[in-house]
Design an enzyme around this catalytic site. Sequence first.
Site, PDB file in Angstrom:
ATOM      1  N   TYR A  78       0.860  -1.189   0.000  1.00  0.00           N
ATOM      2  CA  TYR A  78       0.000   0.000   0.000  1.00  0.00           C
ATOM      3  C   TYR A  78       0.891   1.230   0.000  1.00  0.00           C
ATOM      4  O   TYR A  78       1.857   1.311   0.754  1.00  0.00           O
ATOM      5  CB  TYR A  78      -0.890   0.006   1.240  1.00  0.00           C
ATOM      6  CG  TYR A  78      -1.775   1.239   1.352  1.00  0.00           C
ATOM      7  CD1 TYR A  78      -2.816   1.458   0.448  1.00  0.00           C
ATOM      8  CD2 TYR A  78      -1.568   2.178   2.359  1.00  0.00           C
ATOM      9  CE1 TYR A  78      -3.625   2.587   0.549  1.00  0.00           C
ATOM     10  CE2 TYR A  78      -2.372   3.305   2.473  1.00  0.00           C
ATOM     11  CZ  TYR A  78      -3.402   3.505   1.563  1.00  0.00           C
ATOM     12  OH  TYR A  78      -4.205   4.613   1.663  1.00  0.00           O
ATOM     13  N   ASP A 109       9.248   2.911  -0.016  1.00  0.00           N
ATOM     14  CA  ASP A 109       8.172   3.560   0.719  1.00  0.00           C
ATOM     15  C   ASP A 109       8.322   3.162   2.188  1.00  0.00           C
ATOM     16  O   ASP A 109       7.883   2.104   2.607  1.00  0.00           O
ATOM     17  CB  ASP A 109       6.808   3.139   0.161  1.00  0.00           C
ATOM     18  CG  ASP A 109       5.664   3.820   0.902  1.00  0.00           C
ATOM     19  OD1 ASP A 109       5.931   4.542   1.887  1.00  0.00           O
ATOM     20  OD2 ASP A 109       4.506   3.622   0.502  1.00  0.00           O
ATOM     21  N   LYS A 159       3.983   8.879   9.027  1.00  0.00           N
ATOM     22  CA  LYS A 159       3.820   8.249  10.324  1.00  0.00           C
ATOM     23  C   LYS A 159       4.871   8.689  11.366  1.00  0.00           C
ATOM     24  O   LYS A 159       4.762   9.794  11.881  1.00  0.00           O
ATOM     25  CB  LYS A 159       3.737   6.734  10.138  1.00  0.00           C
ATOM     26  CG  LYS A 159       2.523   6.422   9.207  1.00  0.00           C
ATOM     27  CD  LYS A 159       2.062   5.026   9.104  1.00  0.00           C
ATOM     28  CE  LYS A 159       0.753   4.985   8.303  1.00  0.00           C
ATOM     29  NZ  LYS A 159       0.741   4.203   7.091  1.00  0.00           N
TER      30      LYS A 159
HETATM   31  C1  LIG Z   1       0.156   4.689   5.714  1.00  0.00           C
HETATM   32  C2  LIG Z   1       0.957   4.473   4.482  1.00  0.00           C
HETATM   33  C3  LIG Z   1       0.902   5.346   3.385  1.00  0.00           C
HETATM   34  C4  LIG Z   1      -0.069   6.483   3.328  1.00  0.00           C
HETATM   35  O1  LIG Z   1       0.142   7.404   4.319  1.00  0.00           O
HETATM   36  P1  LIG Z   1      -1.048   8.407   4.754  1.00  0.00           P
HETATM   37  O2  LIG Z   1      -0.410   9.325   5.727  1.00  0.00           O
HETATM   38  O3  LIG Z   1      -2.117   7.539   5.324  1.00  0.00           O
HETATM   39  O4  LIG Z   1      -1.490   9.088   3.504  1.00  0.00           O
HETATM   40  C5  LIG Z   1       1.774   5.135   2.336  1.00  0.00           C
HETATM   41  N1  LIG Z   1       2.639   4.113   2.352  1.00  0.00           N
HETATM   42  C6  LIG Z   1       2.716   3.244   3.360  1.00  0.00           C
HETATM   43  C7  LIG Z   1       3.729   2.154   3.338  1.00  0.00           C
HETATM   44  C8  LIG Z   1       1.864   3.384   4.461  1.00  0.00           C
HETATM   45  O5  LIG Z   1       1.913   2.494   5.449  1.00  0.00           O
END
Ligand SMILES: *Cc1c(COP(=O)(O)O)cnc(C)c1O
Length: 438
Positions: free
Chosen positions: A151, A246, A274
Amino acid sequence: MNPSTRELSLTHSKEWFERAQAVLPGGVSSPVRAFAAVGGVPPVIEEAEGAYTTDVDGNRYLDFVGSWGPLILGHANPEVLRRTHAALARGSTFGAPSPLEIELAERIVSAVGVIEKLRFVSSGTEATMSAIRLARGFTGRDLVLKFAGCYHGHADHLLVDAGSGLVTFGTPSSAGVPEAFSSQTLVLDLDDEAALDELFAARGNEIAAVIVEPIPANNGLLVQRPEWHRHLRELTAKHGTLLIFDEVISGFRVARGGAAELLCITPDLVTYGKVIGGGLPVGAFGGSARIMDLLAPLGAVYQAGTLSGNPVAMAAGLASLHCLENTNSSGQNGWQQLEDLGAYLESRLAPIFARATTPLSLVRLGSIFWLSLQAGPAPRRADGIEAAGSERYGKIFHGLMQRGISLAPSAYEVGFLSLAHDRSHVDQLAQALTLILD
Ligand SMILES: *Cc1c(COP(=O)(O)O)cnc(C)c1O
């Protein structure tokens, strides 16, 4: 209170959630909070401190969700509060360069070898979306490769699932995403070097970027083999394709230098979110100056944000990194302490899961853990997760909630340990799981 006989009253949560559903689609601001996968009313949370959240009925929960990843210090950490209060008192946003964003950027650059420059945004979604635009601008190519089960936020071209077949063009995984966008995204399964070889042999020179969660943690915890990572790095380098890690979950969670440090892989771009926001809305993406200087105002790739680098959020991020770098009386920094606690969690849960009548195992990396509800070795790709496990998860989830412990309301989501957790919290989880699984 006897943890096995606790009766949870959610009267006020129910009332609030009815009001919520009248004005917020599904009653929530982000879908997974609605408990669709496990059923029941989500507790409406009013406050939180340390390892605990408290709902509007006064129920307290030992929390392993950690707001889905940001809260590596736990809730309402005193240092985060102190620094954000101080920043807020001096003005919440200036729309101009300010010292805190420069300080946090310097901290990140000094912590992560590959990053010479970075840009702040306000969410993980913005970070990945912008990193991909930058990669396309840098390479002059359009195609992007992602992996099934990873994701990367909800940008159009990343809300894409694998189609059928070995090498597939993505199909939109959401209404409202034009085929014209998803067709620019290729999707492969994780853990498959041969598929990578085949794709790169055919189209490698058209692929701008490969984006991957180096520690895939949004669809179970699909820890990859080191050889797979190395292969991906070599192939992308050979074809002039940028490798984007990511690290929105793994950045500053699994190590100071994130998964890149842990795996000894040097990606071209890294995205954050995060943890670096300490619980406030922050994202970032970074890489070598050669790539990053292509961003406006220096270069031709446009990217901007009214609240980007917001001083209050920057203060929370700085406080988090500061606390993580602090050492305890045994000389361990935050990441080492979390690894120790993670190992303890594993040692407590493994025997309980081994005894359980239903197949169950713990997958863990540092402070990230996942309950895998199937027999055999831990799956390494999304289609290796058995759907039947998801049905059994509801019983465990609700059993824990009745005993005042919150895990994520979906079998596919991971749990997080924080520095606010200690061994007694892990013992509590272990004891509750023993009661539920027997
Ligand atoms: C949570 C997440 C996102 C998206 O981040 P948001 O702050 O919710 O937009 C993108 N990549 C990864 C790996 C994530 O866990």
